[in-house]
Design a protein around this motif. Sequence first.
Motif, mmCIF file in Angstrom:
data_model
loop_
_atom_site.group_PDB
_atom_site.id
_atom_site.type_symbol
_atom_site.label_atom_id
_atom_site.label_comp_id
_atom_site.label_asym_id
_atom_site.label_seq_id
_atom_site.Cartn_x
_atom_site.Cartn_y
_atom_site.Cartn_z
ATOM 1 N N GLY A 6 4.830 -1.059 1.745
ATOM 2 C CA GLY A 6 2.796 -1.063 0.363
ATOM 3 C C GLY A 6 2.533 -1.127 1.382
ATOM 4 O O GLY A 6 1.606 0.030 1.225
ATOM 5 N N LYS A 7 1.286 -2.364 1.414
ATOM 6 C CA LYS A 7 -0.261 -2.294 1.736
ATOM 7 C C LYS A 7 -0.261 -1.078 2.454
ATOM 8 O O LYS A 7 -1.077 -0.174 2.355
ATOM 9 C CB LYS A 7 -0.193 -3.183 1.565
ATOM 10 N N ASP A 8 0.090 -1.396 3.787
ATOM 11 C CA ASP A 8 -0.336 -0.036 4.783
ATOM 12 C C ASP A 8 -0.028 1.161 5.294
ATOM 13 O O ASP A 8 -0.243 1.835 5.321
ATOM 14 C CB ASP A 8 0.008 -0.857 6.388
ATOM 15 N N GLY A 34 3.700 15.396 -7.399
ATOM 16 C CA GLY A 34 4.865 14.683 -6.113
ATOM 17 C C GLY A 34 4.893 13.667 -6.479
ATOM 18 O O GLY A 34 4.303 12.352 -7.202
ATOM 19 N N LEU A 35 5.617 12.183 -6.160
ATOM 20 C CA LEU A 35 6.528 10.895 -6.763
ATOM 21 C C LEU A 35 5.926 9.746 -5.494
ATOM 22 O O LEU A 35 7.648 10.269 -4.270
ATOM 23 C CB LEU A 35 7.143 11.177 -7.537
ATOM 24 N N LEU A 36 5.816 9.614 -5.189
ATOM 25 C CA LEU A 36 5.966 8.034 -4.579
ATOM 26 C C LEU A 36 6.549 7.423 -4.699
ATOM 27 O O LEU A 36 6.229 6.368 -6.241
ATOM 28 C CB LEU A 36 4.108 7.548 -4.161
ATOM 29 N N VAL A 37 7.793 7.080 -4.812
ATOM 30 C CA VAL A 37 8.354 5.542 -4.412
ATOM 31 C C VAL A 37 8.255 4.006 -3.787
ATOM 32 O O VAL A 37 8.430 4.679 -2.873
ATOM 33 C CB VAL A 37 10.143 5.566 -5.111
ATOM 34 N N SER A 38 7.439 3.100 -4.095
ATOM 35 C CA SER A 38 6.979 2.623 -3.785
ATOM 36 C C SER A 38 7.865 1.018 -4.097
ATOM 37 O O SER A 38 7.575 0.182 -5.662
ATOM 38 C CB SER A 38 5.330 2.044 -4.790
ATOM 39 N N PHE A 39 8.769 1.367 -3.283
ATOM 40 C CA PHE A 39 9.651 -0.134 -3.738
ATOM 41 C C PHE A 39 9.727 -1.346 -3.216
ATOM 42 O O PHE A 39 10.703 -2.177 -3.232
ATOM 43 C CB PHE A 39 11.135 0.594 -4.085
ATOM 44 N N PRO A 84 1.336 -6.154 -0.611
ATOM 45 C CA PRO A 84 1.245 -5.832 -2.786
ATOM 46 C C PRO A 84 0.509 -4.231 -1.996
ATOM 47 O O PRO A 84 -0.623 -4.781 -1.674
ATOM 48 C CB PRO A 84 1.687 -6.802 -3.487
ATOM 49 N N VAL A 85 0.871 -3.978 -2.922
ATOM 50 C CA VAL A 85 -0.593 -2.423 -3.659
ATOM 51 C C VAL A 85 -1.276 -3.060 -4.411
ATOM 52 O O VAL A 85 -0.615 -3.367 -5.082
ATOM 53 C CB VAL A 85 0.112 -1.545 -3.201
ATOM 54 N N THR A 86 -2.571 -3.400 -4.403
ATOM 55 C CA THR A 86 -3.181 -4.397 -5.651
ATOM 56 C C THR A 86 -4.530 -3.506 -5.553
ATOM 57 O O THR A 86 -4.541 -1.835 -4.661
ATOM 58 C CB THR A 86 -3.764 -5.422 -5.190
ATOM 59 N N GLY A 87 -5.608 -3.251 -7.027
ATOM 60 C CA GLY A 87 -6.671 -2.892 -6.774
ATOM 61 C C GLY A 87 -6.458 -0.949 -6.870
ATOM 62 O O GLY A 87 -7.414 -0.420 -6.618
ATOM 63 N N VAL A 88 -5.585 -0.627 -7.204
ATOM 64 C CA VAL A 88 -5.024 0.869 -6.879
ATOM 65 C C VAL A 88 -6.107 1.564 -8.244
ATOM 66 O O VAL A 88 -6.032 1.167 -9.762
ATOM 67 C CB VAL A 88 -4.206 1.562 -7.120
#
Length: 323
Positions: A216-218, A231-236, A242-246
């Motif tokens: 996630g975030k880190d 490419g594809l980032l699969v963030s599962f 959590p990943v925020t503010g993108v």
Amino acid sequence: MKIKAIRVHETGGPEVLRHEEIDLPEPAAGEVRVRNRAIGLNFVETYFRSGLYPAKLPAILGSEAAGVVEAVGRGVMNLKPGDRVAYNSAGAYAEATNVPAARALPLPAGVGDEEAAALLLKGATAEYLLFRTFRVEKGQTILWHAAAGGVGLIATQWAKHIGATVIGTVGSDDKAAIARAHGCDHVINYRKENVAARVAEITGGRKVPVVYDGVGKDTFLASLDCLAPRGLLVSFGNASGPVTGVDLGILAAKGSLYVTRPTLATYAASPEDYAAIGAHVFDVVAKGAVRIEVKQRYSLADAAQAHRDLEARKTTGATVLVP
């Protein structure tokens, strides 16, 4: 009937997990009661405990277990008392659980209770990520973060079985050795090395078509830097938060990249998809292509300590709670 279970009355740290006696009703129509012999421990359960994922309180935590069917509700035709099953359903942190019969899968004779409890959710997660979110093919190079974790050890073995070249990241030299023993061709210790630079070096500058990121975030930005154009980032997962503010513009700047945030609940929503995923998982284990090793065992009453160790990244591989 009276049973012991782990319940959460308010969200917070591991201290909110209470080992309590509760009343378990008879299974309703379409349900079976499973006497749990082993219960899987998964990071997603810390999200419900902390409040990151919403839950109706009080709640019994838990996502998967294996055991023996004790009773069946009206209309259940595919299972009977005495059948060994594994299931993916809420409320598994208990001595017994009523679960929808459609979520209880018969266990092959060669799969043990602890193995099954540690396998179904994590194995199903690996299956939908490798075969449905992005279909990994022979000859491809992939990156998997937290390669020595429960899902990581299953997924990297499976990806290697497919014929992929697997790059894994870990946080210690001990975990690096574990990852190498479970299918990783290259292992990056993120505490000592720059992940994106090493991926570029390993791939001759081409980078990878897919990154599987349960941290996630880190790791979000580093994951993007490891991807080839389109490419594809699969963030599962959100192990580090959590990943925020993108800003979506970053995807354009780094090569017209894609990002998805998939869940097993979506991919296995129908009984047919759930059964197909489970059958695929059991089959690859039965063939010996994927080995399940239970590294830690805690009593059900010690669930709070299990959560502490899991969040502190002190665990490797699979962990089970034993009622």
